[in-house]
Design a protein around this motif. Sequence first.
Motif, short mmCIF file in Angstrom:
data_model
loop_
_atom_site.label_atom_id
_atom_site.label_comp_id
_atom_site.label_asym_id
_atom_site.label_seq_id
_atom_site.Cartn_x
_atom_site.Cartn_y
_atom_site.Cartn_z
N ALA A 140 -6.18 85.77 31.95
CA ALA A 140 -5.05 86.68 32.22
C ALA A 140 -5.47 88.15 32.27
O ALA A 140 -4.98 88.91 33.10
CB ALA A 140 -3.94 86.44 31.21
N TYR A 141 -6.37 88.56 31.39
CA TYR A 141 -6.76 89.98 31.36
C TYR A 141 -8.26 90.21 31.60
O TYR A 141 -8.78 91.28 31.29
CB TYR A 141 -6.35 90.61 30.01
N ALA A 142 -8.92 89.20 32.15
CA ALA A 142 -10.38 89.34 32.32
C ALA A 142 -10.73 90.37 33.39
O ALA A 142 -10.03 90.50 34.40
CB ALA A 142 -10.96 87.98 32.70
N GLU A 143 -11.82 91.08 33.17
CA GLU A 143 -12.43 91.88 34.24
C GLU A 143 -13.19 90.90 35.12
O GLU A 143 -13.83 89.97 34.61
CB GLU A 143 -13.43 92.89 33.66
N MET A 144 -13.14 91.10 36.43
CA MET A 144 -13.78 90.12 37.32
C MET A 144 -14.94 90.76 38.08
O MET A 144 -14.76 91.77 38.74
CB MET A 144 -12.75 89.57 38.29
N TYR A 145 -16.08 90.14 37.94
CA TYR A 145 -17.31 90.69 38.52
C TYR A 145 -17.84 89.71 39.56
O TYR A 145 -18.11 88.56 39.24
CB TYR A 145 -18.32 90.89 37.40
N PHE A 146 -17.98 90.20 40.79
CA PHE A 146 -18.48 89.33 41.86
C PHE A 146 -19.82 89.85 42.35
O PHE A 146 -19.95 91.04 42.62
CB PHE A 146 -17.48 89.30 43.02
N THR A 147 -20.79 88.97 42.40
CA THR A 147 -22.11 89.39 42.88
C THR A 147 -22.53 88.52 44.07
O THR A 147 -22.24 87.32 44.08
CB THR A 147 -23.18 89.30 41.76
N ASP A 153 -21.91 79.67 41.48
CA ASP A 153 -21.72 79.21 42.86
C ASP A 153 -22.90 79.61 43.75
O ASP A 153 -23.56 80.61 43.49
CB ASP A 153 -20.41 79.83 43.40
N GLY A 154 -23.12 78.82 44.78
CA GLY A 154 -24.12 79.17 45.80
C GLY A 154 -25.40 78.36 45.75
O GLY A 154 -26.35 78.68 46.47
N SER A 185 -22.52 84.30 44.44
CA SER A 185 -22.52 83.84 45.84
C SER A 185 -21.58 84.59 46.76
O SER A 185 -21.40 84.21 47.91
CB SER A 185 -22.25 82.33 45.95
N GLY A 186 -20.98 85.68 46.27
CA GLY A 186 -20.17 86.52 47.14
C GLY A 186 -18.74 86.07 47.35
O GLY A 186 -17.95 86.79 47.96
N GLU A 187 -18.39 84.87 46.88
CA GLU A 187 -17.00 84.42 47.02
C GLU A 187 -16.15 85.14 45.99
O GLU A 187 -16.59 85.34 44.85
CB GLU A 187 -16.87 82.91 46.80
N CYS A 188 -14.95 85.52 46.40
CA CYS A 188 -14.07 86.25 45.48
C CYS A 188 -12.79 85.46 45.21
O CYS A 188 -11.71 85.88 45.59
CB CYS A 188 -13.74 87.63 46.03
N ARG A 189 -12.93 84.28 44.63
CA ARG A 189 -11.74 83.51 44.26
C ARG A 189 -12.02 82.78 42.95
O ARG A 189 -13.16 82.67 42.51
CB ARG A 189 -11.34 82.54 45.37
N ILE A 190 -10.96 82.24 42.39
CA ILE A 190 -11.07 81.60 41.08
C ILE A 190 -11.35 80.11 41.21
O ILE A 190 -11.87 79.47 40.28
CB ILE A 190 -9.81 81.90 40.24
#
Length: 250
Positions: free
Chosen positions: A204-211, A20-21, A190-195
């Motif tokens: 279901a069990y993923a680690e989520m990394y936002f940059t 994204d971005g 892009s800093g957005e924190c949604r799916i």
Amino acid sequence: MQDSQLSSEALPQHIAIIMDGNGRWAKERGKPRVFGHKKGVDAVRKTISTAAKLDIKAVTLFAFSSENWRRPEDEVGLLMELFITVLSAEVKRLHKNNIRLRIIGDKTRFSQRLQKKIAQAEELTRNNTGMTLNVAANYGGKWDITQAAKVLAQQVEQGELAPEDITEEVMSKHVAMSDLPDVDLLIRTSGECRISNFLLWQLAYAEMYFTPLYWPEFGEDSLIEAISWFVNRERRFGCTGEQIKALMDK
Ligand code: IPE
Ligand code: IPE
Ligand code: MG
């Protein structure tokens, strides 16, 4: 921790990325959004080659969502053109690198020309045994679960399946990428924190990394940083980007 103690088993097996971005990256440079999409292709190439060097089993990239049709017609048109051009230009290289390419999503809405390109690329790389690269195009997580439900409903209607036999395992076999491990690391730029209706079941069990980086800025070091973060979260010890890099040279 010594370099030798980090084994490739600690790395994620399946990485999914919401790229994204592109638009904001271009806008900040006074350029049209499409300039960002074109630049984003370079980041895709870098990501694939880094992941392949690390022996990651699968990478899934969100290229076009089922909601992206709502964008201005000329942007959608350009994205489709770009998709065709990139597919034609890159598939040989993917094949040479033993990468299996698959497109996930509802392909029926694409032009005949694009559908044909997709089929050819999938066919060419079908038996490759290296990394699997899934490109999500006209994909929506809700669509994916719905189409799986439809298949099972048809089986019930035909008397092939009893409703009480519909288990999570049965469902899992009918959502996209049923032959691959679930995603263990999701990255969104892009800093957005949604799916944004990307993979739902498979996360279901993923680690989520936002940059905060915009997708065109995402390079080899960015992927390594995300993977180090994942390893440190999962294993609760401090590995460094250098140790991840060391695995690339093996
Ligand atoms: C992601 O970048 C690429 C696609 C969705 C095709 P965007 O086009 O969403 O860029 P922003 O979010 O508007 O900056
Ligand atoms: C998600 O990004 C889709 C892709 C990266 C292809 P969007 O930019 O379309 O998502 P929203 O609209 O910000 O949720
Ligand atoms: Mg966006």
